[in-house]
Design a protein around this motif. Structure first.
Motif, mmCIF file in Angstrom:
data_model
loop_
_atom_site.group_PDB
_atom_site.id
_atom_site.type_symbol
_atom_site.label_atom_id
_atom_site.label_comp_id
_atom_site.label_asym_id
_atom_site.label_seq_id
_atom_site.Cartn_x
_atom_site.Cartn_y
_atom_site.Cartn_z
ATOM 1 N N UNK A 93 0.827 -1.206 0.000
ATOM 2 C CA UNK A 93 0.000 0.000 0.000
ATOM 3 C C UNK A 93 0.860 1.254 0.000
ATOM 4 N N UNK A 94 2.045 1.185 0.585
ATOM 5 C CA UNK A 94 2.951 2.336 0.590
ATOM 6 C C UNK A 94 3.625 2.497 -0.759
ATOM 7 N N UNK A 95 4.065 1.376 -1.356
ATOM 8 C CA UNK A 95 4.724 1.444 -2.654
ATOM 9 C C UNK A 95 4.936 0.036 -3.199
ATOM 10 N N UNK A 96 4.187 -0.362 -4.213
ATOM 11 C CA UNK A 96 4.431 -1.665 -4.829
ATOM 12 C C UNK A 96 5.844 -1.829 -5.375
ATOM 13 N N UNK A 97 6.467 -0.794 -6.001
ATOM 14 C CA UNK A 97 7.839 -0.987 -6.477
ATOM 15 C C UNK A 97 8.832 -1.299 -5.359
ATOM 16 N N UNK A 98 8.691 -0.628 -4.204
ATOM 17 C CA UNK A 98 9.600 -0.909 -3.094
ATOM 18 C C UNK A 98 9.338 -2.296 -2.528
ATOM 19 N N UNK A 99 8.075 -2.688 -2.435
ATOM 20 C CA UNK A 99 7.755 -4.037 -1.964
ATOM 21 C C UNK A 99 8.390 -5.082 -2.875
ATOM 22 N N UNK A 100 8.409 -4.805 -4.170
ATOM 23 C CA UNK A 100 9.058 -5.721 -5.111
ATOM 24 C C UNK A 100 10.567 -5.757 -4.889
ATOM 25 N N UNK A 101 11.158 -4.600 -4.617
ATOM 26 C CA UNK A 101 12.595 -4.552 -4.336
ATOM 27 C C UNK A 101 12.934 -5.373 -3.086
ATOM 28 N N UNK A 102 12.115 -5.234 -2.044
ATOM 29 C CA UNK A 102 12.354 -5.999 -0.820
ATOM 30 C C UNK A 102 12.141 -7.485 -1.049
#
Length: 400
Positions: A129-138
């Protein structure tokens, strides 16, 4: 004689009149004559405008890269340093915390995008919810951690198998024979004490989404583009009210009414119909209404001061400056330099972050976004009033 003189005079005047008319027509012809220079200048000017628009919208995407992403970490300093070394240079800004609960709270307050738990049970906390791109990076970091753990486990299993083979070779030698030089000395019972490689337990890195997106917007695309209708809606409302309402005081009233009606209509579509927005309906109406009203007020303010040309100033500030750096589709940390932080003070960035927080992060601080929108709205209303006073002052001067 008098008649002849009069006739001569009339003829002269008529001749001069014809000459003057001919000169005027010749001048008009020269003025309207097609000019290659004018055509080329118009083409160059139009191409420059298109190029600027292209740069404004494509530059943030082309130059974006993950940098200094705030992420919490639970573990000892050696583990944290190892993660930092393995990650791409400058990507993570790790903040050491004491527990999983503390990391979760920081995620809910939007202080961090996720967390790395580096203990015996490794876990990655994300927030789509905060950022799908960052969730993908993690998620990619989780895969790297798992590969490293698997590699270490395989290496340990190979070492264990080698020890077992050495023990079996020593046990198979005839009684009284001497072991080969360099062979390890075996004690009775070593074979029984050799670890069973098949019994080794390999930790599995789990990934937990602490604040997931709603099923109606599982990719976050709807929430990312929600700021665009607010931006365009504010511009359209500002243009129409400035053109249709001639009284400057009534323009301020029209802007307030437009914000109320427009905010309700947009929230009904985005939340009740599409299910993109979440959280308190009334607060979403207030945020959306304030966003469109702020842009509309700004445009009306500039129009009241300088005339129709003020429409371009308001549109440029909102659409071509504020929108590209609003970080609606990617985190503000992806933009170069401080542009991501600057974008949060413009109407598109403030409204987009505010609606995201109202929908998914009620614990996050929102005062900055509220005050940014209120500030732009107040500036627009103030400009309208200044334009009203300026116009009345000119009228009084003209009358006197």
């Amino acid at each position: 004689m008098a008649t002849r003189i009069l006739s001569s005079s009339d003829g002269t005047d008529d001749s001069r009149g014809r000459t003057s008319t001919a000169d005027t027509r010749a001048a008009d012809t020269r003025a309207h004559k097609p000019s290659l220079k004018q055509a080329l200048l118009a083409a160059v000017f139009a191409a420059a405008i298109v190029t600027v628009i292209l740069l404004a919208f494509s530059w943030p995407t082309v130059t974006s890269e993950p940098k200094d992403l705030p992420v919490a970490a639970v573990g000892d300093q050696e583990q944290i340093d190892q993660i930092t070394a393995d990650a791409p240079e400058g990507m993570l800004d790790l903040k050491k915390v004491d527990s999983r609960a503390e990391a979760q709270q920081l995620i809910r307050e939007r202080e961090v995008y996720g967390a790395l738990l580096l203990g015996d049970d490794p876990e990655i906390l994300t927030s789509t919810a905060a950022s799908p791109p960052v969730a993908q990076q993690l998620g990619g970091i989780a895969a790297q951690m798992q590969q490293k753990i698997d590699k270490q486990a395989i290496s340990g299993m190979q070492d264990g198998m080698q020890e077992m083979q050495d023990a079996l070779a020593a046990a198979s030698q005839p009684a009284g024979s001497q072991p080969s030089p360099g062979a390890p000395q075996q004690n009775p019972g070593d074979q029984a004490q050799t670890p069973d490689a098949s019994a080794m337990e390999v930790p599995e890195v789990t990934v937990t989404d602490v604040v997931p997106l709603n099923d109606n917007d599982s990719t976050g695309a709807g929430l990312a583009i929600a700021g665009l209708p607010l931006t365009i809606g504010g511009i359209v409302g500002g243009v129409l009210t400035s053109m249709l309402v001639h009284s400057r005081r009534m323009r301020a009233v029209a802007v307030v009414a437009y914000g109320t009606i427009g905010g309700l209509a947009l929230t009904l579509v985005l939340q009740t119909w599409f299910g993109i927005l979440q959280g308190n309906f009334g607060l979403n109406v207030l945020a959306a209404g304030l966003a469109v009203a702020a842009t509309a007020a700004l445009i009306n303010g500039f129009v009241s001061l300088i005339g129709p040309g003020g429409i371009a100033i308001g549109a440029v500030l909102t659409m071509f400056i504020g929108n590209p750096i609003a970080s609606l589709q990617a985190p503000k940390e992806f933009l170069a330099g401080a542009w991501g932080d600057i974008g949060q003070f413009f109407v598109p960035g403030a409204s987009g972050s505010l609606l995201r927080n109202l929908s998914y992060f009620p614990d996050a601080p929102m005062a900055m976004q509220w005050w940014a929108l209120i500030g732009w709205f107040s500036l627009g209303i103030a400009l309208i009033l200044v334009g009203h006073l300026k116009a009345h002052s000119k009228q009084r001067t003209a009358v006197s």
